[in-house]
Design a protein around this motif. Sequence first.
Motif, PDB file in Angstrom:
ATOM      1  N   VAL A  35       0.838  -1.198   0.000  1.00 31.25           N
ATOM      2  CA  VAL A  35       0.000   0.000   0.000  1.00 31.25           C
ATOM      3  C   VAL A  35       0.872   1.247   0.000  1.00 31.25           C
ATOM      4  O   VAL A  35       2.003   1.232   0.486  1.00 31.25           O
ATOM      5  CB  VAL A  35      -0.940   0.025   1.227  1.00 31.25           C
ATOM      6  CG1 VAL A  35      -1.910  -1.140   1.180  1.00 31.25           C
ATOM      7  CG2 VAL A  35      -0.149   0.010   2.522  1.00 31.25           C
ATOM      8  N   VAL A  36       0.325   2.295  -0.566  1.00 32.28           N
ATOM      9  CA  VAL A  36       0.949   3.617  -0.504  1.00 32.28           C
ATOM     10  C   VAL A  36       0.205   4.425   0.547  1.00 32.28           C
ATOM     11  O   VAL A  36      -1.027   4.519   0.507  1.00 32.28           O
ATOM     12  CB  VAL A  36       0.886   4.326  -1.871  1.00 32.28           C
ATOM     13  CG1 VAL A  36       1.501   5.720  -1.779  1.00 32.28           C
ATOM     14  CG2 VAL A  36       1.596   3.496  -2.934  1.00 32.28           C
ATOM     15  N   VAL A  37       0.961   4.986   1.496  1.00 29.98           N
ATOM     16  CA  VAL A  37       0.364   5.683   2.638  1.00 29.98           C
ATOM     17  C   VAL A  37       0.837   7.121   2.669  1.00 29.98           C
ATOM     18  O   VAL A  37       2.039   7.388   2.522  1.00 29.98           O
ATOM     19  CB  VAL A  37       0.741   4.990   3.969  1.00 29.98           C
ATOM     20  CG1 VAL A  37       0.036   5.660   5.143  1.00 29.98           C
ATOM     21  CG2 VAL A  37       0.408   3.513   3.919  1.00 29.98           C
ATOM     22  N   GLN A  38      -0.119   8.034   2.864  1.00 31.93           N
ATOM     23  CA  GLN A  38       0.252   9.428   3.153  1.00 31.93           C
ATOM     24  C   GLN A  38       0.055   9.638   4.649  1.00 31.93           C
ATOM     25  O   GLN A  38      -1.046   9.487   5.178  1.00 31.93           O
ATOM     26  CB  GLN A  38      -0.623  10.411   2.375  1.00 31.93           C
ATOM     27  CG  GLN A  38      -0.210  11.865   2.594  1.00 31.93           C
ATOM     28  CD  GLN A  38      -1.076  12.841   1.818  1.00 31.93           C
ATOM     29  OE1 GLN A  38      -2.282  12.903   2.016  1.00 31.93           O
ATOM     30  NE2 GLN A  38      -0.468  13.596   0.925  1.00 31.93           N
ATOM     31  N   TRP A  39       1.147   9.977   5.332  1.00 31.57           N
ATOM     32  CA  TRP A  39       1.113  10.126   6.774  1.00 31.57           C
ATOM     33  C   TRP A  39       0.666  11.525   7.168  1.00 31.57           C
ATOM     34  O   TRP A  39       0.593  12.424   6.327  1.00 31.57           O
ATOM     35  CB  TRP A  39       2.478   9.782   7.368  1.00 31.57           C
ATOM     36  CG  TRP A  39       2.886   8.387   7.042  1.00 31.57           C
ATOM     37  CD1 TRP A  39       3.704   7.989   6.024  1.00 31.57           C
ATOM     38  CD2 TRP A  39       2.438   7.191   7.694  1.00 31.57           C
ATOM     39  NE1 TRP A  39       3.809   6.615   6.000  1.00 31.57           N
ATOM     40  CE2 TRP A  39       3.043   6.098   7.016  1.00 31.57           C
ATOM     41  CE3 TRP A  39       1.600   6.928   8.770  1.00 31.57           C
ATOM     42  CZ2 TRP A  39       2.833   4.782   7.403  1.00 31.57           C
ATOM     43  CZ3 TRP A  39       1.394   5.622   9.156  1.00 31.57           C
ATOM     44  CH2 TRP A  39       1.999   4.568   8.478  1.00 31.57           C
ATOM     45  N   GLN A  40       0.398  11.699   8.451  1.00 30.89           N
ATOM     46  CA  GLN A  40      -0.134  12.981   8.920  1.00 30.89           C
ATOM     47  C   GLN A  40       0.836  14.136   8.719  1.00 30.89           C
ATOM     48  O   GLN A  40       0.425  15.287   8.701  1.00 30.89           O
ATOM     49  CB  GLN A  40      -0.536  12.877  10.401  1.00 30.89           C
ATOM     50  CG  GLN A  40      -1.805  12.059  10.612  1.00 30.89           C
ATOM     51  CD  GLN A  40      -2.120  11.863  12.073  1.00 30.89           C
ATOM     52  OE1 GLN A  40      -1.323  11.305  12.823  1.00 30.89           O
ATOM     53  NE2 GLN A  40      -3.283  12.297  12.512  1.00 30.89           N
ATOM     54  N   ASP A  41       2.128  13.828   8.581  1.00 29.64           N
ATOM     55  CA  ASP A  41       3.102  14.896   8.318  1.00 29.64           C
ATOM     56  C   ASP A  41       3.336  15.100   6.823  1.00 29.64           C
ATOM     57  O   ASP A  41       4.278  15.790   6.420  1.00 29.64           O
ATOM     58  CB  ASP A  41       4.433  14.597   9.016  1.00 29.64           C
ATOM     59  CG  ASP A  41       5.065  13.296   8.530  1.00 29.64           C
ATOM     60  OD1 ASP A  41       4.489  12.633   7.643  1.00 29.64           O
ATOM     61  OD2 ASP A  41       6.144  12.931   9.046  1.00 29.64           O
ATOM     62  N   LEU A  42       2.481  14.464   5.975  1.00 33.48           N
ATOM     63  CA  LEU A  42       2.476  14.583   4.514  1.00 33.48           C
ATOM     64  C   LEU A  42       3.538  13.749   3.822  1.00 33.48           C
ATOM     65  O   LEU A  42       3.625  13.761   2.587  1.00 33.48           O
ATOM     66  CB  LEU A  42       2.592  16.049   4.064  1.00 33.48           C
ATOM     67  CG  LEU A  42       1.431  16.959   4.467  1.00 33.48           C
ATOM     68  CD1 LEU A  42       1.618  18.343   3.846  1.00 33.48           C
ATOM     69  CD2 LEU A  42       0.097  16.378   4.040  1.00 33.48           C
ATOM     70  N   THR A  43       4.356  13.015   4.561  1.00 33.76           N
ATOM     71  CA  THR A  43       5.280  12.102   3.890  1.00 33.76           C
ATOM     72  C   THR A  43       4.490  10.938   3.293  1.00 33.76           C
ATOM     73  O   THR A  43       3.417  10.571   3.783  1.00 33.76           O
ATOM     74  CB  THR A  43       6.332  11.555   4.868  1.00 33.76           C
ATOM     75  OG1 THR A  43       5.668  10.870   5.941  1.00 33.76           O
ATOM     76  CG2 THR A  43       7.170  12.681   5.434  1.00 33.76           C
ATOM     77  N   ILE A  44       5.032  10.352   2.201  1.00 34.38           N
ATOM     78  CA  ILE A  44       4.370   9.252   1.509  1.00 34.38           C
ATOM     79  C   ILE A  44       5.338   8.078   1.441  1.00 34.38           C
ATOM     80  O   ILE A  44       6.495   8.244   1.040  1.00 34.38           O
ATOM     81  CB  ILE A  44       3.930   9.672   0.092  1.00 34.38           C
ATOM     82  CG1 ILE A  44       2.865  10.772   0.180  1.00 34.38           C
ATOM     83  CG2 ILE A  44       3.380   8.479  -0.682  1.00 34.38           C
ATOM     84  CD1 ILE A  44       2.417  11.303  -1.172  1.00 34.38           C
ATOM     85  N   THR A  45       4.856   6.899   1.841  1.00 30.37           N
ATOM     86  CA  THR A  45       5.695   5.705   1.835  1.00 30.37           C
ATOM     87  C   THR A  45       4.926   4.541   1.208  1.00 30.37           C
ATOM     88  O   THR A  45       3.704   4.565   1.092  1.00 30.37           O
ATOM     89  CB  THR A  45       6.124   5.305   3.251  1.00 30.37           C
ATOM     90  OG1 THR A  45       4.963   4.954   4.022  1.00 30.37           O
ATOM     91  CG2 THR A  45       6.874   6.433   3.941  1.00 30.37           C
ATOM     92  N   THR A  46       5.690   3.519   0.798  1.00 33.62           N
ATOM     93  CA  THR A  46       5.103   2.266   0.318  1.00 33.62           C
ATOM     94  C   THR A  46       5.461   1.169   1.310  1.00 33.62           C
ATOM     95  O   THR A  46       6.637   0.997   1.649  1.00 33.62           O
ATOM     96  CB  THR A  46       5.626   1.913  -1.081  1.00 33.62           C
ATOM     97  OG1 THR A  46       5.272   2.959  -2.000  1.00 33.62           O
ATOM     98  CG2 THR A  46       5.013   0.608  -1.566  1.00 33.62           C
ATOM     99  N   ASP A  47       4.455   0.444   1.782  1.00 34.19           N
ATOM    100  CA  ASP A  47       4.659  -0.549   2.831  1.00 34.19           C
ATOM    101  C   ASP A  47       3.899  -1.833   2.506  1.00 34.19           C
ATOM    102  O   ASP A  47       2.889  -1.802   1.788  1.00 34.19           O
ATOM    103  CB  ASP A  47       4.147  -0.025   4.182  1.00 34.19           C
ATOM    104  CG  ASP A  47       4.814   1.266   4.598  1.00 34.19           C
ATOM    105  OD1 ASP A  47       5.810   1.200   5.320  1.00 34.19           O
ATOM    106  OD2 ASP A  47       4.333   2.346   4.194  1.00 34.19           O
ATOM    107  N   ARG A  48       4.376  -2.932   3.060  1.00 37.34           N
ATOM    108  CA  ARG A  48       3.588  -4.154   3.024  1.00 37.34           C
ATOM    109  C   ARG A  48       2.382  -3.980   3.959  1.00 37.34           C
ATOM    110  O   ARG A  48       2.513  -3.386   5.037  1.00 37.34           O
ATOM    111  CB  ARG A  48       4.416  -5.359   3.464  1.00 37.34           C
ATOM    112  CG  ARG A  48       5.596  -5.692   2.572  1.00 37.34           C
ATOM    113  CD  ARG A  48       6.242  -6.988   3.035  1.00 37.34           C
ATOM    114  NE  ARG A  48       6.613  -6.954   4.448  1.00 37.34           N
ATOM    115  CZ  ARG A  48       7.008  -8.011   5.140  1.00 37.34           C
ATOM    116  NH1 ARG A  48       7.063  -9.212   4.566  1.00 37.34           N
ATOM    117  NH2 ARG A  48       7.337  -7.898   6.410  1.00 37.34           N
TER     118      ARG A  48
END
Length: 951
Positions: free
Chosen positions: A377-390
């Motif tokens: 999944v691609v996640v946008q975190w509350q601080d606006l960073t975006i990561t790809t995680d299992r």
Amino acid sequence: METRPLYPDDIVARKSDLMQLAVVERTVEDIDSHTPYPGQGQEPIIRDRSISQSAFGRFLRDGIPPKDTVLIRLRDDTSMELLPTSKVKLIDRSLLIGDIVKRSSSDAVSGVILQTSTKCSLQPMCDVTFQGTQTFKGILPPGKYNPTTSQFCVYPNGKPDIVTEIPSSELRVTDSPTEEDLVVYKDWIGRVEAITNNIQIRLSDNCVVEIPDESGEHVDGALGTFAIGDIAKTKKGNLRRGHWIFGQYNANTPPVGTVVSVRTVEAEISWLQKRVGSLADEPPSSLERPELESPDFQVYDRTRRPTQRDSNLSYNTISNSEIDVKLDTRVRFKDLTGACLKYNTPSHPNRIPKLDRMDNLGYDLNVFDIVAFSTEVVVQWQDLTITTDRSIDLVPDGNIDDEHAAWPSEITHSLNLQPVLGMDGIEQPEKVGIVHAVNAAERMATVKWSPDSYIHYSGDADDEGEIRPIVAHAIRTPVFEEEVSLYDIEAPAPLNVRRGDIVLITKPATSSQPGDAPWLGEIVDTPLDGTFVVRLGAASEVRDVVMFREEAVVAVRSDGTDDLGDPWGQNEMDEDEEDEEFSDDDEGESIDEWESGDEEMIARYEDENGDPMDEEEVENEEWESADEEDAEMQDAPEHQTPPTSQSATPTDTSDRTVNQASQLTHLNLQPAGGPLSYSVLDGDPPSDHHFANEPATTSSNHMRRTQKEHKILRNPSTLPQGVYIRTYETRLDLLRVLLVGPTETPYENAPFVVDFYLPPAFPTEPPQSFFHSWPAHASIGALGRVNPNLYEDGKICLSLLGTWEGNKGEGWNAARSTLLQVIVSLLGLVLVREPYYNEAGYEALVGTESTKRPSALYSERIFLRAKGFLITAITSVNDTAGLKGFEDVVNWLYRRADGPKLLDATIKNVEEVLQRSDGSSEPNGLTVMSKGACVSLKRVLERLNELKAKG
């Protein structure tokens, strides 16, 4: 290695056999699944040998898995199994676009799912034999098909190789519609609740017959609808009555074959919303084949995407849905020819087999079963960073109902409301803006305020007393940025959306094409400028459009909060069913019965003099004292000293209440000269008593029992410390109770007022109650209820009051229950150290790692809210509803030099909390607070010092 937390719908496997997959059904932390008697009348439940018989028996009764256990549904069996979490491995977690997640349950930071990417393993069609003679193309359900014991087996060389690493974006579900699908019919959107299908079965003699779905039987005995590729059994009589597509009935042909087509003939639909401005009547709840096959009907397909991109849009945060992947979902390739070219190589020429329609009477049997999958999944975190995680490296955020949680792009506003000029009864917040980033650990947010935006609230709250209706709003581009406390802002739920929400367009483009629905779309992006991007997925030409908040209305929430009803589809058990017994098998076999090893609890009853009573006397309410005339109220003592926190409670109070009350502590509320803990006031009850207009009761039985209640309450040895009771000379059936919050709780030193009424049917019916919940102070922050059991509309949720269905024996009992028991329960079971766990069903979560932070945040909010109650009482004791009759008590408690000086104690407590809250320790909601809470708490301290200075 730490065991990963598990959640319902997770895909797991036994560590001892990783090839045997299962789906998680229940965990101790998922309270929504804790319905009693799991599996009753359905699948048997197997107990792992490491789980004790008594623990398993409790689970079979209350439905709550013991701590560190999980209930799973085996994929290749019809049974479920309860086993330790340490014995299973998490394989995959299904997360959807718009879900809120964390990296661990103890983390502060949350994120929203922007995209999902699932790789699937597919089982192709097999050659299946029936009784070793007839051969079919088909897919057998999971299970063990031993040729020596089963009529069916895969022939001749076993199942073909599984096709792996196939993106779900290349697949589509074979059958449509299915249950839970969203559908559009004319001007309405609805959800499919149930479907009725006909299935066409290809028999071993190459004939095809159509029969009702319910006339077929799955080879493993499972229930449910059929899909293309299933092997179906039936009876010869059903074949005779069937509609023959090819050939005709032959009595010598076995009634077994492959399902080659599924046709929906009827769909039960719950209609949700209609097009904005439409005058069309609601369609019938049941649509039949003519309506289902008309151009006015379509299944809403979230996987459709625009053919052209809008150059004005930034596509790096736009969400694109794929199919909802589940085990054993029957799928096809969107482009089978292209997939064969892509995946079939010289070394694996038949990796994806392709069945020729000409060999199957023109039917397309190129279907596959999803037998495993893995998700990123691609996640946008509350601080606006975006990561790809299992997906398995993330957990669902269980704290999304927090009144003070916030996520980027949400509409927010300041708490203080002001009248709108020229609009009677309408208020608006001073500032409206958009959340740009959140520091969840410190409970702070970066907000961009928009001077041109407004939100108009009606001054009248709804029936629940919690949500003020929004009558108008306009959101425009924000201008200036500010860092604020999360406790100083509110994000109104009706205005905020999440990815995956389905919305109605208020001014849609017109279309004369049948079935075209440009008035409906899905939220696929939420920029930070007050707009959102809507994908018009029901339009003939899919496109993405940018809209302001007021240009669309949410029709269906992606998180299911628009749904009502019992998710398990079962009503409460009859009392007779509660007595069903279960037995155990030491070899870990299916458990059908169980006998409790717990000793029976023997109740002991006493009258008011402490003498033992027979149960028959109790049930007949023959617990009158010999000197009944002593209950008259005219002889009330002139002065009483409040008892200590160790005061005795009535013998008919539950053990839990007694234990809880005995642990209560207060600052010394016993200085000489203090107000009476119990008093009968002259004259009529005050007009602000919630039950002042209720009729008085003059029956002798009611008066006798009322006098008994007062005799108990006026006894100096019964009332716990911190309780003050007032009743009225003309209305002894009305009482008002002030409770002082115990120390070492978020409620410490704060006043809480409850009105009681002993109705005409009392004591057959419990007392009626009303909690005076005073409005929150905008300058302090903190919104919502002060306790899960205390509602802002005055309702008190308590089994003794009949307002909550508690455990057996916890409700009001006319013979044994008393008003004192209710009061002690409020003090000892409601105003507690960790009120988060007072939420219905949360008692099972006490001590779990995933709830430590949510509990601390809840207590932090309550700490602030309770300080608001204290300030309200001191500031306007003569004007605040509920305090009439307690003016002397409030002044003595908080202000008078000869009192316990709770105002000084509260100031000292707040100062100590602020001193400890320096960021070096994790906030616990009681002695250490977050930065955001401290912003509000400093204003609390300032206000408390002002009140002290006024004397």
